[in-house]
Design a protein around this motif. Structure first.
Motif, PDB file in Angstrom:
ATOM      1  N   ASN A  83      -2.116  24.552   2.436  1.00  0.00           N
ATOM      2  CA  ASN A  83      -1.552  25.870   2.187  1.00  0.00           C
ATOM      3  C   ASN A  83      -2.748  26.794   1.948  1.00  0.00           C
ATOM      4  N   ALA A  84      -2.931  27.783   2.810  1.00  0.00           N
ATOM      5  CA  ALA A  84      -4.091  28.669   2.723  1.00  0.00           C
ATOM      6  C   ALA A  84      -4.203  29.349   1.362  1.00  0.00           C
ATOM      7  N   THR A  85      -3.087  29.632   0.742  1.00  0.00           N
ATOM      8  CA  THR A  85      -3.086  30.317  -0.545  1.00  0.00           C
ATOM      9  C   THR A  85      -3.549  29.414  -1.687  1.00  0.00           C
ATOM     10  N   THR A  86      -3.214  28.129  -1.614  1.00  0.00           N
ATOM     11  CA  THR A  86      -3.501  27.219  -2.729  1.00  0.00           C
ATOM     12  C   THR A  86      -4.580  26.179  -2.414  1.00  0.00           C
ATOM     13  N   ALA A  87      -5.148  26.200  -1.224  1.00  0.00           N
ATOM     14  CA  ALA A  87      -6.076  25.136  -0.798  1.00  0.00           C
ATOM     15  C   ALA A  87      -7.235  24.939  -1.770  1.00  0.00           C
ATOM     16  N   GLN A  88      -7.876  26.021  -2.208  1.00  0.00           N
ATOM     17  CA  GLN A  88      -9.013  25.865  -3.107  1.00  0.00           C
ATOM     18  C   GLN A  88      -8.574  25.258  -4.439  1.00  0.00           C
ATOM     19  N   ASN A  89      -7.483  25.739  -5.006  1.00  0.00           N
ATOM     20  CA  ASN A  89      -7.000  25.171  -6.274  1.00  0.00           C
ATOM     21  C   ASN A  89      -6.560  23.722  -6.098  1.00  0.00           C
ATOM     22  N   ASP A  90      -5.955  23.389  -4.969  1.00  0.00           N
ATOM     23  CA  ASP A  90      -5.580  22.000  -4.690  1.00  0.00           C
ATOM     24  C   ASP A  90      -6.821  21.116  -4.662  1.00  0.00           C
ATOM     25  N   CYS A  91      -7.884  21.612  -4.044  1.00  0.00           N
ATOM     26  CA  CYS A  91      -9.127  20.834  -3.962  1.00  0.00           C
ATOM     27  C   CYS A  91      -9.791  20.711  -5.327  1.00  0.00           C
ATOM     28  N   ILE A  92      -9.760  21.773  -6.111  1.00  0.00           N
ATOM     29  CA  ILE A  92     -10.317  21.704  -7.470  1.00  0.00           C
ATOM     30  C   ILE A  92      -9.554  20.670  -8.285  1.00  0.00           C
ATOM     31  N   ASP A  93      -8.242  20.623  -8.139  1.00  0.00           N
ATOM     32  CA  ASP A  93      -7.441  19.606  -8.844  1.00  0.00           C
ATOM     33  C   ASP A  93      -7.877  18.194  -8.442  1.00  0.00           C
ATOM     34  N   MET A  94      -8.112  17.984  -7.146  1.00  0.00           N
ATOM     35  CA  MET A  94      -8.561  16.661  -6.688  1.00  0.00           C
ATOM     36  C   MET A  94      -9.915  16.318  -7.298  1.00  0.00           C
ATOM     37  N   ILE A  95     -10.836  17.278  -7.307  1.00  0.00           N
ATOM     38  CA  ILE A  95     -12.172  17.058  -7.870  1.00  0.00           C
ATOM     39  C   ILE A  95     -12.067  16.726  -9.348  1.00  0.00           C
ATOM     40  N   GLU A  96     -11.243  17.445 -10.064  1.00  0.00           N
ATOM     41  CA  GLU A  96     -11.089  17.194 -11.508  1.00  0.00           C
ATOM     42  C   GLU A  96     -10.536  15.793 -11.766  1.00  0.00           C
ATOM     43  N   ARG A  97      -9.617  15.325 -10.933  1.00  0.00           N
ATOM     44  CA  ARG A  97      -9.093  13.960 -11.091  1.00  0.00           C
ATOM     45  C   ARG A  97     -10.191  12.922 -10.851  1.00  0.00           C
ATOM     46  N   ILE A  98     -11.015  13.148  -9.832  1.00  0.00           N
ATOM     47  CA  ILE A  98     -12.123  12.224  -9.539  1.00  0.00           C
ATOM     48  C   ILE A  98     -13.105  12.201 -10.709  1.00  0.00           C
ATOM     49  N   ARG A  99     -13.477  13.377 -11.188  1.00  0.00           N
ATOM     50  CA  ARG A  99     -14.424  13.467 -12.321  1.00  0.00           C
ATOM     51  C   ARG A  99     -13.857  12.771 -13.553  1.00  0.00           C
ATOM     52  N   SER A 100     -12.590  13.008 -13.830  1.00  0.00           N
ATOM     53  CA  SER A 100     -11.947  12.401 -14.994  1.00  0.00           C
ATOM     54  C   SER A 100     -11.957  10.871 -14.886  1.00  0.00           C
ATOM     55  N   TYR A 101     -11.631  10.369 -13.704  1.00  0.00           N
ATOM     56  CA  TYR A 101     -11.625   8.924 -13.485  1.00  0.00           C
ATOM     57  C   TYR A 101     -13.003   8.333 -13.775  1.00  0.00           C
ATOM     58  N   TRP A 102     -14.051   8.933 -13.204  1.00  0.00           N
ATOM     59  CA  TRP A 102     -15.390   8.372 -13.377  1.00  0.00           C
ATOM     60  C   TRP A 102     -15.912   8.549 -14.801  1.00  0.00           C
ATOM     61  N   MET A 103     -15.485   9.598 -15.478  1.00  0.00           N
ATOM     62  CA  MET A 103     -15.882   9.762 -16.893  1.00  0.00           C
ATOM     63  C   MET A 103     -15.237   8.667 -17.730  1.00  0.00           C
ATOM     64  N   GLU A 104     -13.987   8.319 -17.457  1.00  0.00           N
ATOM     65  CA  GLU A 104     -13.312   7.224 -18.172  1.00  0.00           C
ATOM     66  C   GLU A 104     -14.004   5.901 -17.888  1.00  0.00           C
ATOM     67  N   GLN A 105     -14.388   5.675 -16.613  1.00  0.00           N
ATOM     68  CA  GLN A 105     -15.094   4.450 -16.246  1.00  0.00           C
ATOM     69  C   GLN A 105     -16.425   4.339 -16.978  1.00  0.00           C
ATOM     70  N   ALA A 106     -17.117   5.452 -17.116  1.00  0.00           N
ATOM     71  CA  ALA A 106     -18.426   5.473 -17.789  1.00  0.00           C
ATOM     72  C   ALA A 106     -18.299   5.108 -19.260  1.00  0.00           C
ATOM     73  N   LYS A 107     -17.186   5.477 -19.894  1.00  0.00           N
ATOM     74  CA  LYS A 107     -16.975   5.141 -21.301  1.00  0.00           C
ATOM     75  C   LYS A 107     -16.947   3.631 -21.531  1.00  0.00           C
ATOM     76  N   SER A 108     -16.473   2.893 -20.561  1.00  0.00           N
ATOM     77  CA  SER A 108     -16.391   1.436 -20.734  1.00  0.00           C
ATOM     78  C   SER A 108     -17.770   0.770 -20.651  1.00  0.00           C
ATOM     79  N   TYR A 109     -18.781   1.499 -20.220  1.00  0.00           N
ATOM     80  CA  TYR A 109     -20.137   0.955 -20.121  1.00  0.00           C
ATOM     81  C   TYR A 109     -21.019   1.363 -21.291  1.00  0.00           C
ATOM     82  N   THR A 110     -20.470   2.135 -22.224  1.00  0.00           N
ATOM     83  CA  THR A 110     -21.284   2.581 -23.370  1.00  0.00           C
ATOM     84  C   THR A 110     -20.970   1.799 -24.613  1.00  0.00           C
TER      85      THR A 110
END
Length: 110
Positions: A83-110
């Protein structure tokens, strides 16, 4: 705009989509939509089709620091209609989910 980085981002998106856990093949069509900045990195939005007669879907490739040609690992699509109107926000949401996942994974190594 860094055309070489955009070309690499598109190749990265096609490679990601070709994985057996995603489309399992190259998209039948892919087009650059726009570039945006987030967390001091460059991100590239693409729309793509599974096959000629399907709807356009949205995906993101990034983040690229400065003129680097290797993304940090934020290449993803949740196979949502583009959706041209929401594409950037949709992509930001995907990026935030990826970042959140890897931040949670990093906690298990500390």
């Amino acid at each position: 705009m860094n055309i070489k980085q955009q070309e690499v981002a598109q190749m990265n998106m096609v490679e990601w989509l070709s994985d057996s856990q995603e489309l399992g093949k190259k998209p039948s069509k892919i087009e650059f939509v726009k570039k945006f900045e987030l967390y001091e990195m460059h991100y590239y939005i693409f729309k793509f089709k599974r096959s000629v007669f399907t709807s356009w879907l949205v995906g993101v490739s990034g983040g690229y620091v400065d003129n680097d040609l290797v993304p940090c690992g934020h290449t993803f699509s949740d196979m949502k209609k583009c959706n041209a109107t929401t594409a950037q926000n949709d992509c930001i949401d995907m990026i935030e989910r990826i970042r959140s996942y890897w931040m949670e994974q990093a906690k298990s190594y500390t």
